[in-house]
Design a protein around this motif. Structure first.
Motif, mmCIF file in Angstrom:
data_model
loop_
_atom_site.group_PDB
_atom_site.id
_atom_site.type_symbol
_atom_site.label_atom_id
_atom_site.label_comp_id
_atom_site.label_asym_id
_atom_site.label_seq_id
_atom_site.Cartn_x
_atom_site.Cartn_y
_atom_site.Cartn_z
ATOM 1 N N HIS A 37 0.872 -1.182 0.000
ATOM 2 C CA HIS A 37 0.000 0.000 0.000
ATOM 3 C C HIS A 37 0.906 1.228 0.000
ATOM 4 N N ILE A 38 1.459 1.513 -1.160
ATOM 5 C CA ILE A 38 2.376 2.637 -1.318
ATOM 6 C C ILE A 38 1.546 3.848 -1.713
ATOM 7 N N ASP A 39 1.595 4.875 -0.892
ATOM 8 C CA ASP A 39 0.721 6.019 -1.169
ATOM 9 C C ASP A 39 1.417 7.127 -1.942
ATOM 10 N N HIS A 40 2.737 7.177 -1.916
ATOM 11 C CA HIS A 40 3.436 8.174 -2.733
ATOM 12 C C HIS A 40 4.919 7.832 -2.838
ATOM 13 N N LEU A 41 5.553 8.524 -3.785
ATOM 14 C CA LEU A 41 7.005 8.476 -3.867
ATOM 15 C C LEU A 41 7.501 9.902 -3.812
ATOM 16 N N ILE A 112 9.873 5.998 -0.954
ATOM 17 C CA ILE A 112 8.449 5.724 -1.092
ATOM 18 C C ILE A 112 7.883 5.655 0.314
ATOM 19 N N GLU A 113 6.576 5.851 0.416
ATOM 20 C CA GLU A 113 5.922 5.719 1.721
ATOM 21 C C GLU A 113 4.807 4.701 1.613
ATOM 22 N N TRP A 114 4.751 3.875 2.628
ATOM 23 C CA TRP A 114 3.869 2.721 2.676
ATOM 24 C C TRP A 114 2.977 2.873 3.898
ATOM 25 N N VAL A 115 1.690 2.705 3.736
ATOM 26 C CA VAL A 115 0.743 2.805 4.853
ATOM 27 C C VAL A 115 0.558 1.423 5.470
ATOM 28 N N VAL A 116 0.739 1.346 6.779
ATOM 29 C CA VAL A 116 0.563 0.095 7.529
ATOM 30 C C VAL A 116 -0.438 0.324 8.661
ATOM 31 N N CYS A 117 -0.964 -0.752 9.197
ATOM 32 C CA CYS A 117 -1.946 -0.646 10.292
ATOM 33 C C CYS A 117 -1.299 -0.316 11.632
ATOM 34 N N SER A 118 -0.077 -0.808 11.845
ATOM 35 C CA SER A 118 0.575 -0.600 13.133
ATOM 36 C C SER A 118 2.088 -0.550 12.951
ATOM 37 N N ASN A 141 1.613 12.237 12.533
ATOM 38 C CA ASN A 141 2.181 11.494 11.409
ATOM 39 C C ASN A 141 3.463 10.728 11.761
ATOM 40 N N PRO A 142 3.383 9.819 12.740
ATOM 41 C CA PRO A 142 4.567 9.038 13.112
ATOM 42 C C PRO A 142 5.028 8.154 11.955
ATOM 43 N N ASP A 143 6.316 7.774 12.002
ATOM 44 C CA ASP A 143 6.827 6.905 10.950
ATOM 45 C C ASP A 143 7.948 6.021 11.458
ATOM 46 N N VAL A 144 8.232 5.000 10.661
ATOM 47 C CA VAL A 144 9.371 4.114 10.832
ATOM 48 C C VAL A 144 10.044 4.091 9.467
ATOM 49 N N PHE A 155 7.398 4.051 6.538
ATOM 50 C CA PHE A 155 6.114 3.440 6.877
ATOM 51 C C PHE A 155 5.327 4.402 7.748
ATOM 52 N N HIS A 156 4.074 4.613 7.388
ATOM 53 C CA HIS A 156 3.181 5.535 8.096
ATOM 54 C C HIS A 156 1.862 4.841 8.388
ATOM 55 N N LEU A 157 1.058 5.473 9.230
ATOM 56 C CA LEU A 157 -0.271 4.950 9.564
ATOM 57 C C LEU A 157 -1.360 5.528 8.669
ATOM 58 N N THR A 158 -1.080 6.665 8.049
ATOM 59 C CA THR A 158 -2.086 7.389 7.275
ATOM 60 C C THR A 158 -1.466 7.829 5.951
ATOM 61 N N SER A 159 -2.251 7.799 4.888
ATOM 62 C CA SER A 159 -1.727 8.234 3.591
ATOM 63 C C SER A 159 -1.396 9.719 3.625
ATOM 64 N N LEU A 160 -0.452 10.117 2.784
ATOM 65 C CA LEU A 160 -0.072 11.514 2.716
ATOM 66 C C LEU A 160 -1.243 12.387 2.280
ATOM 67 N N ALA A 161 -2.045 11.910 1.333
ATOM 68 C CA ALA A 161 -3.205 12.688 0.880
ATOM 69 C C ALA A 161 -4.167 12.952 2.041
ATOM 70 N N ALA A 162 -4.366 11.959 2.908
ATOM 71 C CA ALA A 162 -5.251 12.140 4.065
ATOM 72 C C ALA A 162 -4.636 13.094 5.086
ATOM 73 N N VAL A 163 -3.329 12.997 5.300
ATOM 74 C CA VAL A 163 -2.645 13.916 6.222
ATOM 75 C C VAL A 163 -2.768 15.347 5.708
ATOM 76 N N ILE A 164 -2.550 15.526 4.396
ATOM 77 C CA ILE A 164 -2.658 16.855 3.789
ATOM 78 C C ILE A 164 -4.074 17.398 3.934
#
Length: 191
Positions: A37-41, A112-118, A141-144, A155-164
């Protein structure tokens, strides 16, 4: 095999192969999650002049979701008219980062950024993978992050579009100052 088949490949470099290489390197590191689930590059411009030119190119290939100041420099995010696609994966957005004044960074396709559940489960499920976890507990917007030879996967919990969308709604976008480009113009690039 992944073909260069996106209209932006000739300008930014082969987008789908960049994503594919990162996913191959991720699997080689022992992390096996699918479907991705890659939301952006992200593409990091070498100069402010390149950033300004690429904003115009990207505007012809997508909708500007936001441009704002992040980490002391402008970053623009576009929802692509034609997502980057390969092997059933679709990447809908691209982030364009201006260089940070006074700092050296990798330029070109960066991550790239990937959305994960946890994030905690991701790290716990792969204890031998050298994730960077210092931002895992951030309130916003925490990340690993995993650094790989071809770039990074964040890796993020929320897509960048949703954060924006949330930041725009809350009025939290830091607008690029009107004189930013004049103050930071590089020699020969004009304003």
């Amino acid at each position: 095999m992944v073909d260069m088949n996106h209209p932006l490949d000739s300008t930014l470099g082969p987008l789908a192969p960049f994503v594919s290489n990162l996913l191959t390197e991720l699997a080689a590191s022992g992390v096996n999650m699918s479907p991705p689930h890659i939301d952006h590059l992200c593409y990091r411009a070498a100069t402010l002049g390149e950033y300004r030119r690429l904003r115009q190119v990207l505007a012809a290939h997508g909708e500007l979701l936001v441009e704002g100041m992040i980490g002391g420099r402008p970053i623009a995010t576009y929802q692509l008219t034609e997502p980057v696609t390969f092997d059933g994966c679709s990447v809908p957005c691209i982030e364009l980062a201006a260089p940070k004044p006074g700092r050296q960074h990798r330029v070109g396709l960066e991550h790239i950024e990937w959305v994960v559940c946890s994030l905690a489960d991701l790290v716990a499920d792969y204890p031998d993978v050298p994730f960077k976890t210092e931002n895992m507990m951030k309130a916003r917007n925490p990340d690993v992050v995993l650094a790989l030879p071809s770039g990074q996967i964040k890796f993020h919990l929320t897509s960048l579009a949703a954060v924006i969308a949330d930041e725009v709604l809350r009025g939290e976008v830091v607008v690029v100052p009107a004189d930013y480009y004049a103050i930071h113009a590089e020699d020969g690039e004009g304003v």
